[in-house]
Enzyme design. Structure first.
Site, PDB file in Angstrom:
ATOM      1  N   GLU A 252     105.037  66.392 -17.157  1.00  0.00           N
ATOM      2  CA  GLU A 252     106.499  66.467 -17.242  1.00  0.00           C
ATOM      3  C   GLU A 252     107.055  65.203 -17.885  1.00  0.00           C
ATOM      4  O   GLU A 252     108.008  65.262 -18.654  1.00  0.00           O
ATOM      5  CB  GLU A 252     107.064  66.595 -15.823  1.00  0.00           C
ATOM      6  CG  GLU A 252     107.842  67.859 -15.582  1.00  0.00           C
ATOM      7  CD  GLU A 252     108.481  67.834 -14.212  1.00  0.00           C
ATOM      8  OE1 GLU A 252     107.726  67.804 -13.219  1.00  0.00           O
ATOM      9  OE2 GLU A 252     109.726  67.865 -14.125  1.00  0.00           O
ATOM     10  N   ARG A 278     132.230  57.268 -43.580  1.00  0.00           N
ATOM     11  CA  ARG A 278     133.460  56.663 -43.060  1.00  0.00           C
ATOM     12  C   ARG A 278     133.605  55.223 -43.557  1.00  0.00           C
ATOM     13  O   ARG A 278     132.708  54.409 -43.369  1.00  0.00           O
ATOM     14  CB  ARG A 278     133.392  56.684 -41.517  1.00  0.00           C
ATOM     15  CG  ARG A 278     134.500  55.962 -40.821  1.00  0.00           C
ATOM     16  CD  ARG A 278     135.771  56.767 -40.783  1.00  0.00           C
ATOM     17  NE  ARG A 278     136.768  56.164 -39.920  1.00  0.00           N
ATOM     18  CZ  ARG A 278     137.941  56.711 -39.678  1.00  0.00           C
ATOM     19  NH1 ARG A 278     138.257  57.876 -40.219  1.00  0.00           N
ATOM     20  NH2 ARG A 278     138.799  56.108 -38.890  1.00  0.00           N
ATOM     21  N   GLN A 289     126.164  44.942 -41.853  1.00  0.00           N
ATOM     22  CA  GLN A 289     124.843  44.657 -41.295  1.00  0.00           C
ATOM     23  C   GLN A 289     124.738  44.897 -39.788  1.00  0.00           C
ATOM     24  O   GLN A 289     123.721  45.420 -39.310  1.00  0.00           O
ATOM     25  CB  GLN A 289     124.489  43.198 -41.595  1.00  0.00           C
ATOM     26  CG  GLN A 289     123.059  43.032 -41.996  1.00  0.00           C
ATOM     27  CD  GLN A 289     122.778  41.622 -42.475  1.00  0.00           C
ATOM     28  OE1 GLN A 289     123.058  40.656 -41.770  1.00  0.00           O
ATOM     29  NE2 GLN A 289     122.225  41.501 -43.662  1.00  0.00           N
TER      30      GLN A 289
END
Ligand SMILES: Cc1cc2nc3c(=O)[nH]c(=O)nc-3n(C[C@H](O)[C@H](O)[C@H](O)COP(=O)(O)OP(=O)(O)OC[C@H]3O[C@@H](n4cnc5c(N)ncnc54)[C@H](O)[C@@H]3O)c2cc1C
Length: 394
Positions: A252, A278, A289
């Site tokens: 799991e 954008r 950066q």
């Protein structure tokens, strides 16, 4: 060089068969469970029955099950499935992880024709089961604090107690329940037995918990009030249930890693697309950066986790002990994915705070794997002890 954030076939990690499986999953998710449907089901807290049926029809739910039960493939194929689901319908990734665990337990420890029939129907996607280990008094040290008890009663058993956080119990046909059957002596791990409990047995009550994430899969409290069970409800050996589930819990953890890789990839995909377009101060946000390095660090962490995960999976398939590698992979993947969704929301400004984009849901969903199936604190404890040879710290 333009990098595709969704990795295509990797000649080292993906065999041609696994590359084909990845393609099948991507097509299936795109067609049956596109982004708007995922968001709507999350809002309505509904399980995606159509996607589940499609996964059953495509043979995906049979992966890892024994061939005699119609199973095919192994743990590596499960990783491909869970990663692809994690990148989109994350709640289904959580459910499928539980499904693989329950199927593994029933296939290994079921011993009656009815158990075999249940496995057949699980791998076909014709029914669902749940796995109840955690309790209100604690999930981490559940063997020590377990209050759910079963006592012999004639030929059968009487079961009483309460389970917490059981995934998918609301819709399950049956629930695998761990209960104390002998007092704690040398080790709390001894004296716990695994039972198969029909969801509609008298005395079983299931209530849904209102969770923060994974809202497309019910998370439940299971109340067990003097439930009568036949002798053959025991899965495996009496008093050895905890030991029996250890392998399942390890598996799991590896599948949880794959889910985090999927979420991390989806978050990265979303935010890099936004950061390319954008603009602020006349330049794309991704051209600064600070934000760019944050995303790079996230991408590197995800790829490191991917390498650890595949190494663990290969060791597991070869029959070795993959515990520490799997623990490392889950730690790196879950922390990287949470971090990326937080960075993603920040980079998307106001938009990242809306439900119009998936970033908020990805954050809510992926938080699960920071503490489940094992909390990251316990994962660190395990690595400290088993890899570094330090004294047990808890
Ligand atoms: C959506 C969801 C689905 C789930 N599905 C299932 C399911 O299907 N079946 C199931 O059995 N369980 C399920 N779980 C339960 C999950 O496995 C537990 O939440 C997890 O094991 C942690 O247990 P807990 O919540 O009781 O936290 P606790 O055990 O109370 O731990 C709380 C905090 O204490 C910290 N802590 C504990 N011990 C130490 C230590 N020694 N050192 C440092 N820190 C420590 C933990 O790391 C954690 O941060 C689910 C949970 C959720 C939220």
């Amino acid at each position: 060089m333009q990098v595709d954030p969704a990795p295509g076939p990797d000649p080292v990690l993906d065999s041609p068969e696994r590359a084909a499986l990845r393609d099948t999953l991507r097509r299936l998710v795109d067609t049956v469970s596109p982004a708007e449907r995922i968001a709507a089901l999350d809002e309505a807290e509904e399980f995606d029955v159509d996607l589940f049926a499609a996964l059953g029809a495509a043979g995906v739910l049979a992966i890892g099950a024994p061939a005699a039960a119609g199973g095919a493939g192994d743990g590596r194929d499960q990783l491909v499935v869970v990663e692809e689901l994690g990148a989109g319908p994350t709640s289904m990734a959580a459910f499928v992880i539980a499904h693989y665990a329950v199927t593994q337990v029933l296939a290994a420890y079921g011993h009656t024709p009815a158990h075999a029939d249940l496995v057949d129907r699980l791998v076909a996607g014709a029914t669902r089961c749940a796995f109840a280990l955690s309790e209100p008094a604690g999930g981490t040290d559940v063997a020590r604090v377990m209050r759910t008890r079963a006592v012999p009663d004639g030929d059968g058993w009487r079961l009483a107690g309460q389970k917490l956080w059981t995934s998918g119990a609301r819709e399950a046909e049956a629930i695998v329940v761990l209960a104390r059957t002998a007092p704690i002596e040398a080790s709390p791990v001894h004296g716990v037995t695994m039972f198969l409990v029909p969801r509609d047995a008298p005395g079983v009550e299931v209530r849904t918990i209102d969770t923060f994430g994974i809202r497309g899969c019910s998370t439940c409290e299971v109340f067990l009030d003097d439930v009568a069970l036949p002798a053959d409800a025991v899965l495996g050996e009496v008093d050895r249930g905890m030991r029996q589930v250890f392998a399942t819990i390890n598996r799991e953890g590896l599948n949880a890693t794959a889910a985090c890789l999927g979420v991390g990839r989806a978050a990265l995909d979303l935010v890099t697309g936004y950061a390319r377009e954008r603009e602020v101060f006349g330049r794309p946000i991704g051209g600064f950066q600070g934000p760019q390095h944050g995303l790079v660090d996230g991408a590197v962490a995800l790829e490191s986790a991917r390498s650890l995960m595949w190494r663990a999976a290969e060791v597991e398939v070869a029959g070795g002990d993959a515990g520490v590698l799997a623990a490392m992979a889950k730690l790196v993947a879950s922390e990287a994915a949470v971090d990326l969704t937080l960075k993603g929301m920040q980079l998307m400004g106001g938009l990242g705070y809306t439900r119009a984009v998936a970033m908020g849901r990805l954050f809510r969903d992926v938080r699960l794997w920071s503490f489940s199936p094992l909390t990251n604190e316990m994962v660190r404890n395990r690595i400290g002890e088993q890899h570094l040879g330090l004294p047990r710290s808890y």
